[in-house]
Motif scaffolding. Structure first.
Motif, mmCIF file in Angstrom:
data_model
loop_
_atom_site.group_PDB
_atom_site.id
_atom_site.type_symbol
_atom_site.label_atom_id
_atom_site.label_comp_id
_atom_site.label_asym_id
_atom_site.label_seq_id
_atom_site.Cartn_x
_atom_site.Cartn_y
_atom_site.Cartn_z
ATOM 1 N N ALA C 77 0.818 -1.213 0.000
ATOM 2 C CA ALA C 77 0.000 0.000 0.000
ATOM 3 C C ALA C 77 0.852 1.263 0.000
ATOM 4 O O ALA C 77 0.401 2.332 -0.389
ATOM 5 N N ARG C 98 -15.880 4.995 -9.633
ATOM 6 C CA ARG C 98 -15.434 4.681 -8.268
ATOM 7 C C ARG C 98 -14.221 3.773 -8.285
ATOM 8 O O ARG C 98 -13.348 3.859 -7.420
ATOM 9 N N PHE C 102 -10.643 4.895 -6.676
ATOM 10 C CA PHE C 102 -10.229 4.132 -5.490
ATOM 11 C C PHE C 102 -8.834 4.514 -4.969
ATOM 12 O O PHE C 102 -8.691 4.866 -3.789
ATOM 13 N N PRO C 103 -7.791 4.490 -5.811
ATOM 14 C CA PRO C 103 -6.454 4.816 -5.269
ATOM 15 C C PRO C 103 -6.375 6.248 -4.752
ATOM 16 O O PRO C 103 -5.642 6.516 -3.796
ATOM 17 N N GLU C 105 -8.938 7.938 -3.401
ATOM 18 C CA GLU C 105 -9.641 7.953 -2.119
ATOM 19 C C GLU C 105 -8.759 7.379 -1.023
ATOM 20 O O GLU C 105 -8.768 7.849 0.115
ATOM 21 N N MET C 106 -7.994 6.345 -1.363
ATOM 22 C CA MET C 106 -7.100 5.747 -0.369
ATOM 23 C C MET C 106 -6.028 6.734 0.063
ATOM 24 O O MET C 106 -5.451 6.608 1.130
ATOM 25 N N ARG C 107 -5.750 7.692 -0.803
ATOM 26 C CA ARG C 107 -4.742 8.711 -0.461
ATOM 27 C C ARG C 107 -5.396 9.961 0.080
ATOM 28 O O ARG C 107 -4.762 11.004 0.197
ATOM 29 N N ASN C 108 -6.719 9.852 0.366
ATOM 30 C CA ASN C 108 -7.471 10.953 0.963
ATOM 31 C C ASN C 108 -7.372 12.251 0.159
ATOM 32 O O ASN C 108 -7.269 13.340 0.716
ATOM 33 N N ARG C 150 -7.176 3.044 -13.699
ATOM 34 C CA ARG C 150 -7.066 2.953 -12.250
ATOM 35 C C ARG C 150 -5.598 2.851 -11.821
ATOM 36 O O ARG C 150 -5.200 3.341 -10.760
ATOM 37 N N PHE C 154 -3.264 7.746 -10.117
ATOM 38 C CA PHE C 154 -2.634 8.358 -8.943
ATOM 39 C C PHE C 154 -1.173 8.691 -9.201
ATOM 40 O O PHE C 154 -0.404 8.927 -8.269
#
Lengths: 287, 349, 345
Positions: C77, C98, C102-103, C105-108, C150, C154
């Motif tokens: 991660a 979505r 996803f990646p 969102e995981m990194r806020n 995806r 990021f």
């Protein structure tokens, strides 16, 4: 979830209809059996409840505070049992599904063994374990954790422990199945895309194993509604569930029409919960 | 239809027996087995020892035992015309109801000799097999040297007699006990004043840690020290006392009931059912049974054959200090009382 | 998108699964912005190598370094590596948008930035307008593009692709290969591509690393790999080939085991044992002539493929331009090859 969800294309819809009609014939013996040994008795029972030509027994079942309260008690206990089963069952099902084959076998044995033991035997075993002078309390006192025995038996906690023990496998198995069906690459993908373990659980495992959770919760809830032996023996007679009341009406007061009316309401409740769960699962799959 | 024909056949059979007067040739053919339904447990074992073994030897008919005693099942069997049981045990009120509902056969006094039975229990349709009483069982290590509660007023006195109690999860007995504790004399109980009884029960409710559902629970609860006082059936306590458990019985103000057997209407072997009841009325055999279980039969001659050590554990010794449950009142008011009981149980204290 | 592309270095990686040695001392250097293909048959260890780089497996020995920093034990991660899986591994319960988000969102990342970047990424893979579809409502090629979007949305330091086109049909595969190449160039993204398909490797790569039995056999440019393979395995695995062994009997000449002599330009020392590779399409004219009987003739549209049994005992695969009717098997033919077209190794 799977590719067989019922909204692919009109063409497939037509084909499915065709398959349905054809598929009906081989199922006929099973359907006849089901009719004779399930549907017929149910209809007969419903007949009992309106024998007098009125709905008086239903009015009594649904109108009197006593029975409404027992209905609510039953519902409440079923919900708590389901929640506890889910909290305990998810980690267990998850672990068995993700561990090495050796540990999984061992886990399965522990989960399934109780299923092969009679409910009565298990209930008595709990009485030995949970009593004021039971194994568990003596041990707690010996290690000095408590000075007076904990009231674990002959009250609600006894019923809860006993019911959860009996019903846990029904929660673990569907969850195990759902976790097994999950493509491990999805977990790797989530991790690789930056998800912490916690987020992998919340964003991937939980939503994708939801059908298993729903299946397990529905089975446990529905079975809880009809529980009889465990609440009678572990509850010290203080926990009144509907099945106990129905049993009284059949064996003691011999008021079969009323017993039938109570059973019919319980059946309606069960079917209602089941349909709701189905609806919810389908919606989940659609969205 | 089928039942009708069966009954006619029975009447004709009865007439034949009358006409043939003791002619053994008129005896119906022996079936391979008869089915006796009873409440099971140690009772079944005692019945086998006292009655069934002898019956099997005498007539060469195997006695198959089933359990438990279940009025609902009896009614279903008779109404469906498929009667498995040749005789069955039945609760006191249920026996009255069964008679009213025409579910049972008449006892044939020519086969079953009840001449030595008290007048009160010689009813036409119900065979009184034994007498039992609901009394107080207590732990001897908690209540030493006769310091146990000796009345229902004592039972209610939780200051003088502290400790967890167990009572039956049913209004029968308990309503009577409550009224006695509240000052009603034992011979003036019926008709029961339910409101007064429940009001008195309110006082004891918080001190009852287990409302027992099965007969073996009270003795077991005492043995496990789950409670120190329990109401229960004398035979169940007797069983553990025999085995040396630190338990004793206080007989005062116990609730007497008769154990009953009936022949279901439409039973397959009614004649052999009567013969089995005859076997169960022999005093020597009743003495064996009483010694096993502490439930004496009602053939009053039976006491002559009981060991002196056993006699103190037979309720027939204490009939004067106790009262008879009025099955007729309960048959009429049982459902109402049970409903009130359920409501009272649900009521938050 | 500003590139954060890094260089990747793996050093002496060893990974065993019980008795099986999946990686047997693998070392590689990949420059920033380069596309390196790892080519090998199944079981050669290429997927294990990718998993070690991505962090899903920990090596028994060796190190993985990104921009010189050791990340061997870093959880996946935290690695900032984009990966495309064999079967795409799209989240079936999330829409296209979505999935791609996803990646981020995981990194806020803030909502507005997520929306903007998801839009850009979907534009890049030409999936604008598919935002609200679920993966199962997409074709295989579209799912592939979502997976790609995806993996790059990021702005990862590396892009790993694990046989991403295996499930696609030939036509679509070729389109996707070109698209990945285009995208990779445009983003300047350091990319490791895994495949067992040598043609795919030739089309896509800057360099190819051929793997077999847990070891790198050769790392070189595509032409090097094809024209000058380092050993039998590489020669045989990449393209069609006629491989023989022999001894250099004099400068510029090799005597094969069958006794046949070939003229070569290679200056291997006299007496050394060598391998000889002749690509089928290099036949035509030349001083090394072969006379023989056609055993089998296959018409391939742009060329003819012949299996030739030569009079001196050699068996050759030969490709010739189509000039007339398909020659019958059993008919005789004569062909040749230039010394400079023979690769000696």
């Amino acid at each position: 979830m799977s590719s067989s969800t019922p909204f692919s294309s009109p063409v497939f819809g037509g084909a499915r209809c065709f398959v349905k009609v054809r598929g009906f014939l081989p199922a006929l013996p099973a359907l006849i059996l089901l009719f004779c040994f399930f549907l017929f008795p149910v209809v007969r029972m419903l007949g009992f409840s309106v024998e007098a030509g009125t709905l008086d027994w239903y009015a009594k079942a649904l109108g009197e505070g006593l029975y409404l309260e027992v209905f609510w008690n039953t519902f409440e206990i079923a919900m708590i049992v389901t929640a506890v089963c889910l909290l305990l069952g998810y980690p267990v099902g998850f672990l068995i599904a993700t561990t090495t084959p050796g540990w999984a076998t061992l886990g399965f044995i522990f989960v399934l063994l109780p299923l092969w033991t009679s409910v009565l035997v298990r209930t008595y075993a709990w009485m030995v374990l949970l009593g004021r002078n039971g194994v568990f309390n003596r041990w707690l006192i010996d290690i000095g954790l408590v000075s007076d025995p904990l009231p674990l038996l002959n009250n609600f906690s006894g019923v809860l422990i006993g019911m959860v023990h009996v019903l846990l496998p029904y929660m673990v198995l569907p969850i195990y199945g759902a976790v097994r069906r999950l493509d491990p690459a999805l977990v790797s993908a989530a991790q690789g895309l930056g998800a912490s373990s916690w987020r992998v659980f919340w964003r991937v495992y939980l939503p994708l194993t939801a059908p298993g959770i729903f299946a397990g919760a529905t089975i446990v809830f529905v079975l809880s509604l009809g529980f009889f032996i465990t609440p009678a023996l572990l509850g010290g007679g203080k926990v009144m569930m509907l099945a106990v009341l129905i049993e009284q009406q059949i064996h003691q007061t011999l008021n079969w029409p009323f017993a039938a009316a109570l059973s019919a309401v319980l059946l309606a409740l069960t079917v209602g919960v089941y349909s709701l769960a189905q609806l919810f699962t389908r919606q989940e799959a659609r969205s | 239809m089928r039942n009708m024909r069966r009954r006619e056949a029975m009447m004709i059979g009865g007439a034949a027996v009358l006409a043939g007067r003791g002619a053994l040739a008129q005896e119906p053919p022996k079936p391979a087995q008869i089915v006796v339904n009873h409440s099971g447990g140690s009772m079944g074992a005692a019945m086998r020892k006292a009655f069934f073994n002898g019956f099997e030897k005498k007539y060469g008919i195997r006695v198959v035992e089933t359990s438990p005693a279940d009025f609902g099942k009896l009614r279903a069997m008779v109404e469906s015309g498929n009667v498995e049981w040749d005789i069955t045990e039945i609760g006191g009120q249920d026996a009255i109801r069964a008679t009213k509902m025409n579910l049972v056969e008449k006892i044939d006094d020519k086969i079953v000799d009840r001449s030595k039975y008290p007048e009160k229990v010689r009813t036409p349709y119900v065979f009184a097999s034994s007498v039992y009483t609901t009394i107080i069982g207590y732990r001897t290590d908690v209540f030493k040297n006769g310091s146990q509660p000796k009345s229902w007023a004592d039972w209610w006195d939780v200051k003088k007699f502290p400790g967890a109690r167990s009572m039956r999860d049913h209004p029968v007995d308990n309503l009577e006990f409550a009224l006695i504790a509240d000052g009603v004399p034992m011979d003036k109980l019926y008709p029961l004043d339910m409101d007064r009884a429940f009001k008195k029960l309110d006082q004891i409710k918080p001190h009852v840690s287990v409302w027992w559902a099965t007969g073996q629970q009270p003795a077991q609860l005492l043995l496990d020290k789950e409670v120190v006082l329990a109401t229960g059936w004398n035979g169940r306590f007797y069983d553990l006392i025999k085995k040396g458990a630190p338990i004793e019985i206080e007989w005062t103000q116990g609730a007497l009931k008769q154990g009953s057997f009936v022949i279901p209407r439409g039973a397959k072997n009614p004649y052999w059912g009567q013969k089995m009841l005859a076997e169960m009325s022999i005093p020597q055999q009743q003495a064996v049974y009483a010694t096993e279980l502490g439930y004496p039969g009602l053939n009053l001659e039976a006491l002559n054959y009981v060991d002196a050590k056993v006699k103190p554990y037979l309720p027939t010794q204490y009939i004067d200090k106790q009262f008879w449950i009025d099955d007729a009142w309960w048959a009429d008011n049982g459902n109402k009382a049970l409903e009130a009981w359920n409501a009272w149980k649900l009521k938050k204290a | 998108m500003a590139s954060r592309s890094a260089d990747l270095e793996v050093e002496g990686l060893v990974k065993r699964f019980g008795e099986v040695v999946a990686l047997d001392g693998v070392s590689l250097d990949i420059a920033s912005g380069e596309l390196l293909t790892i080519l090998g048959p199944s079981g050669s260890g290429k997927t294990t190598l990718l998993k070690v780089v991505a962090g899903f497996e920990t090596p028994d020995a060796g190190a993985v370094k990104v921009d010189g920093i050791d990340i061997t034990t870093m959880p996946p991660a935290k690695r900032d590596i984009g990966m495309v899986f064999q079967n795409y591994a799209l989240f079936p319960h999330l829409t296209v948008a979505r999935n791609v988000a996803f990646p981020l969102e995981m990194r806020n990342a803030p909502r507005a930035e997520i929306d903007k970047r998801v839009g850009e990424a979907l534009n890049l893979v030409e999936l604008k307008g598919f935002e609200n579809r679920l993966p199962r409502q997409l074709s295989g090629g579209q799912q592939q593009r979502v997976a790609l979007a995806r993996a790059i949305v990021f702005n990862p330091r590396l892009l790993l692709l694990d046989e991403p086109f295996g499930a696609l049909d030939r036509k679509l595969r070729e389109t996707m290969q070109l698209e990945v190449r285009r995208l990779q160039r445009r983003l300047g993204l350091t990319t490791v591509f895994i495949t067992h398909d040598q043609e795919e490797a030739l089309v896509l790569s800057d360099r190819i690393a051929v793997m077999n039995r847990g070891a790198i056999q050769q790392v070189a440019s595509t032409t090097e790999i094809y024209e000058r393979p380092a050993n039998d395995f590489v020669a045989d695995f990449v393209g069609e080939s006629n491989i023989f062994h022999g001894t250099v009997t004099e400068t510029g000449s090799v005597t094969l085991e069958s006794g046949r002599r070939l003229l070569i330009t290679h200056s291997a020392p006299v007496g050394s044992r060598v391998g000889v590779l002749m690509r089928p399409e290099r036949f035509g004219r030349g001083p090394n002539t072969f006379n023989g009987e056609i055993r089998e003739a296959v018409y391939l549209g742009s060329s003819l493929k012949l299996r030739l049994a030569c009079d001196d005992g050699l068996e050759l695969i030969v490709r010739l331009p189509v000039t007339g009717p398909l020659p019958a098997s059993g008919s005789r033919i004569s062909t040749g090859i230039e010394p400079e077209s023979i690769h000696v190794f």
